[in-house]
Write a protein that holds these residues in place. Structure first.
Motif, PDB file in Angstrom:
ATOM      1  N   GLY A  75      -9.296  12.842   6.020  1.00  0.00           N
ATOM      2  CA  GLY A  75      -9.685  13.009   7.187  1.00  0.00           C
ATOM      3  C   GLY A  75     -10.908  12.529   7.728  1.00  0.00           C
ATOM      4  N   SER A  76     -11.938  12.570   6.643  1.00  0.00           N
ATOM      5  CA  SER A  76     -13.283  11.817   7.204  1.00  0.00           C
ATOM      6  C   SER A  76     -12.896  10.316   7.497  1.00  0.00           C
ATOM      7  CB  SER A  76     -14.208  11.982   6.036  1.00  0.00           C
ATOM      8  OG  SER A  76     -13.770  11.260   4.752  1.00  0.00           O
ATOM      9  N   TYR A  77     -11.863   9.732   7.406  1.00  0.00           N
ATOM     10  CA  TYR A  77     -11.644   8.211   7.522  1.00  0.00           C
ATOM     11  C   TYR A  77     -11.114   8.450   9.109  1.00  0.00           C
ATOM     12  CZ  TYR A  77     -10.522   3.467   7.787  1.00  0.00           C
ATOM     13  OH  TYR A  77     -10.234   2.115   8.015  1.00  0.00           O
ATOM     14  N   GLU A  78     -11.961   7.754  10.039  1.00  0.00           N
ATOM     15  CA  GLU A  78     -11.220   8.206  11.519  1.00  0.00           C
ATOM     16  C   GLU A  78     -10.205   7.214  12.106  1.00  0.00           C
ATOM     17  OE1 GLU A  78     -14.682   8.857  13.930  1.00  0.00           O
ATOM     18  OE2 GLU A  78     -15.772  10.375  12.827  1.00  0.00           O
ATOM     19  N   THR A  79      -9.335   7.733  12.537  1.00  0.00           N
ATOM     20  CA  THR A  79      -8.576   6.989  13.370  1.00  0.00           C
ATOM     21  C   THR A  79      -7.930   7.881  14.762  1.00  0.00           C
ATOM     22  OG1 THR A  79      -6.437   8.459  12.366  1.00  0.00           O
ATOM     23  CG2 THR A  79      -7.567   6.556  10.959  1.00  0.00           C
ATOM     24  N   GLU A  80      -7.269   6.956  15.482  1.00  0.00           N
ATOM     25  CA  GLU A  80      -6.670   7.650  16.677  1.00  0.00           C
ATOM     26  C   GLU A  80      -5.628   8.439  16.569  1.00  0.00           C
ATOM     27  OE1 GLU A  80      -8.412   7.132  19.839  1.00  0.00           O
ATOM     28  OE2 GLU A  80      -9.822   6.270  18.365  1.00  0.00           O
ATOM     29  N   GLY A  81      -4.874   8.012  15.460  1.00  0.00           N
ATOM     30  CA  GLY A  81      -3.532   8.855  14.831  1.00  0.00           C
ATOM     31  C   GLY A  81      -2.715   7.990  14.325  1.00  0.00           C
ATOM     32  N   MET A  82      -1.339   8.208  14.212  1.00  0.00           N
ATOM     33  CA  MET A  82      -0.526   7.588  13.477  1.00  0.00           C
ATOM     34  C   MET A  82       0.896   7.683  14.229  1.00  0.00           C
ATOM     35  SD  MET A  82       0.981   8.522   9.759  1.00  0.00           S
ATOM     36  CE  MET A  82       1.841   7.716   8.734  1.00  0.00           C
ATOM     37  N   ILE A  83       1.642   6.547  14.123  1.00  0.00           N
ATOM     38  CA  ILE A  83       2.924   6.495  14.382  1.00  0.00           C
ATOM     39  C   ILE A  83       3.850   6.076  13.343  1.00  0.00           C
ATOM     40  CG2 ILE A  83       4.487   5.237  16.224  1.00  0.00           C
ATOM     41  CD1 ILE A  83       1.647   4.411  17.759  1.00  0.00           C
ATOM     42  N   ILE A  84       4.921   7.024  13.345  1.00  0.00           N
ATOM     43  CA  ILE A  84       5.707   6.643  12.231  1.00  0.00           C
ATOM     44  C   ILE A  84       7.092   5.953  13.025  1.00  0.00           C
ATOM     45  CG2 ILE A  84       7.383   7.487  10.682  1.00  0.00           C
ATOM     46  CD1 ILE A  84       5.328   9.681   9.949  1.00  0.00           C
ATOM     47  N   ALA A  85       7.511   5.003  12.737  1.00  0.00           N
ATOM     48  CA  ALA A  85       8.335   4.244  13.571  1.00  0.00           C
ATOM     49  C   ALA A  85       9.174   3.367  12.728  1.00  0.00           C
ATOM     50  CB  ALA A  85       7.853   3.617  14.668  1.00  0.00           C
ATOM     51  N   PRO A  86      10.508   3.472  12.376  1.00  0.00           N
ATOM     52  CA  PRO A  86      11.278   4.781  12.529  1.00  0.00           C
ATOM     53  C   PRO A  86      10.689   5.747  11.560  1.00  0.00           C
ATOM     54  CG  PRO A  86      12.543   3.297  11.186  1.00  0.00           C
ATOM     55  CD  PRO A  86      11.320   2.539  11.592  1.00  0.00           C
ATOM     56  N   CYS A  87      11.194   6.871  11.756  1.00  0.00           N
ATOM     57  CA  CYS A  87      10.984   8.146  10.909  1.00  0.00           C
ATOM     58  C   CYS A  87      12.249   8.434  10.226  1.00  0.00           C
ATOM     59  CB  CYS A  87      10.237   9.281  11.576  1.00  0.00           C
ATOM     60  SG  CYS A  87       9.684  10.520  10.390  1.00  0.00           S
ATOM     61  N   SER A  88      12.455   8.164   9.097  1.00  0.00           N
ATOM     62  CA  SER A  88      13.837   8.968   8.420  1.00  0.00           C
ATOM     63  C   SER A  88      13.431  10.322   8.219  1.00  0.00           C
ATOM     64  CB  SER A  88      13.920   8.205   7.229  1.00  0.00           C
ATOM     65  OG  SER A  88      12.821   8.743   6.217  1.00  0.00           O
ATOM     66  N   MET A  89      15.065  10.835   8.180  1.00  0.00           N
ATOM     67  CA  MET A  89      14.951  12.326   8.028  1.00  0.00           C
ATOM     68  C   MET A  89      14.251  12.867   6.703  1.00  0.00           C
ATOM     69  SD  MET A  89      16.214  13.679  10.752  1.00  0.00           S
ATOM     70  CE  MET A  89      15.542  12.525  11.690  1.00  0.00           C
ATOM     71  N   LYS A  90      13.972  11.929   5.697  1.00  0.00           N
ATOM     72  CA  LYS A  90      13.527  12.154   4.528  1.00  0.00           C
ATOM     73  C   LYS A  90      11.809  12.453   4.669  1.00  0.00           C
ATOM     74  CE  LYS A  90      12.365  10.141  -0.130  1.00  0.00           C
ATOM     75  NZ  LYS A  90      13.071   9.183  -1.270  1.00  0.00           N
ATOM     76  N   THR A  91      11.460  11.281   5.437  1.00  0.00           N
ATOM     77  CA  THR A  91      10.062  11.415   5.850  1.00  0.00           C
ATOM     78  C   THR A  91       9.617  12.345   6.850  1.00  0.00           C
ATOM     79  OG1 THR A  91       9.859   8.878   5.377  1.00  0.00           O
ATOM     80  CG2 THR A  91       8.138  10.025   6.895  1.00  0.00           C
ATOM     81  N   LEU A  92      10.777  12.800   7.841  1.00  0.00           N
ATOM     82  CA  LEU A  92      10.523  14.035   8.630  1.00  0.00           C
ATOM     83  C   LEU A  92      10.221  15.201   7.838  1.00  0.00           C
ATOM     84  CD1 LEU A  92      10.151  15.197  11.473  1.00  0.00           C
ATOM     85  CD2 LEU A  92      12.965  15.185  11.241  1.00  0.00           C
ATOM     86  N   SER A  93      11.166  15.355   6.631  1.00  0.00           N
ATOM     87  CA  SER A  93      10.956  16.608   6.226  1.00  0.00           C
ATOM     88  C   SER A  93       9.696  16.805   5.374  1.00  0.00           C
ATOM     89  CB  SER A  93      12.208  16.412   4.864  1.00  0.00           C
ATOM     90  OG  SER A  93      12.279  17.715   4.240  1.00  0.00           O
ATOM     91  N   GLY A  94       9.164  15.670   4.501  1.00  0.00           N
ATOM     92  CA  GLY A  94       8.177  15.704   3.959  1.00  0.00           C
ATOM     93  C   GLY A  94       6.833  15.961   4.877  1.00  0.00           C
ATOM     94  N   VAL A  95       6.978  15.429   6.115  1.00  0.00           N
ATOM     95  CA  VAL A  95       5.824  15.725   7.189  1.00  0.00           C
ATOM     96  C   VAL A  95       5.988  17.282   7.409  1.00  0.00           C
ATOM     97  CG1 VAL A  95       4.920  15.021   9.428  1.00  0.00           C
ATOM     98  CG2 VAL A  95       5.768  13.372   7.968  1.00  0.00           C
ATOM     99  N   ALA A  96       7.108  17.685   7.806  1.00  0.00           N
ATOM    100  CA  ALA A  96       7.229  19.130   8.290  1.00  0.00           C
ATOM    101  C   ALA A  96       7.027  20.283   7.276  1.00  0.00           C
ATOM    102  CB  ALA A  96       8.803  19.181   8.643  1.00  0.00           C
ATOM    103  N   ASN A  97       7.094  19.662   5.940  1.00  0.00           N
ATOM    104  CA  ASN A  97       6.747  20.566   4.947  1.00  0.00           C
ATOM    105  C   ASN A  97       5.497  20.318   4.160  1.00  0.00           C
ATOM    106  OD1 ASN A  97       9.226  22.323   4.961  1.00  0.00           O
ATOM    107  ND2 ASN A  97      10.232  20.533   4.906  1.00  0.00           N
TER     108      ASN A  97
END
Length: 187
Positions: A75-97
């Motif tokens: 978090g100390s490395y500053e970014t505007e943010g992130m785009i996951i494109a495309p986002c698989s359901m496996k990756t979505l599950s990892g992020v959500a949990n």
């Protein structure tokens, strides 16, 4: 300098991540950070005229998805943010949990905990209740969920027109001015 993280996971639709990198490369004052999964690398070869090496060359910085010690994992490395494109359901599950099994998920977790923009372009259809619950969960956590649904008010004439419209709208969400999207001008 605006830093934008692009995560390309193993879902169909890798062209969305590739197009984002192409556009960001042309915008002065933006530094793109790329993370790709092995599934993404496979889909790049299956779905596009690109290869992984060419896609990596579009990014300013490339991180291994296995490198949980990368700059974007903090978090100390500053970014505007992130785009996951495309986002698989496996990756979505990892992020959500908050299951940081790779750098895409860890970077997304950092972006959320720091209150930065996380934009997820999910690529699955049809959706079952488990998928919908995961999308709801990341939305409640602060992510923008942007299914790549085409707009037709702009009268797209090609697949590129459809892709560009979605990518332009995503760039709007992360605060990057662009001329890619056809703007609604009213009736």
């Amino acid at each position: 300098m605006k830093r934008i993280i692009i995560g390309i996971s193993g879902a169909s639709g890798v062209i969305y991540g590739i197009r984002l990198l192409e556009i960001l490369k042309e915008i002065e004052g933006v530094e793109s950070h790329l993370v790709m999964t092995n599934g993404a690398k496979l889909n790049i070869s299956l779905e596009s005229e690109f290869d992984s090496k060419t896609v990596k060359e579009l990014a300013d910085v490339v991180h291994s998805d296995k490198n949980l010690g990368a700059s974007i994992a903090s978090g100390s490395y500053e970014t505007e943010g992130m785009i996951i494109a495309p986002c698989s359901m496996k990756t979505l599950s990892g992020v959500a949990n908050s299951y940081a099994v790779n750098l895409i998920v860890r970077a997304a977790d950092v972006v959320l905990k720091e209150g930065r923009s996380l934009i997820i372009i999910p690529r699955e259809t049809p959706l079952h209740l488990g998928h919908i619950d995961l999308l709801r969960k990341v939305s409640l956590m602060g992510a923008h969920v942007v299914p790549p649904n085409p707009a037709f008010y702009n009268h797209p004439e090609s697949i590129d027109d459809i892709i560009n419209h979605t990518v332009g709208r995503v760039l709007d969400l992360i605060g990057i001015d662009n001329e890619v999207v056809s703007r609604w001008k009213g009736v």
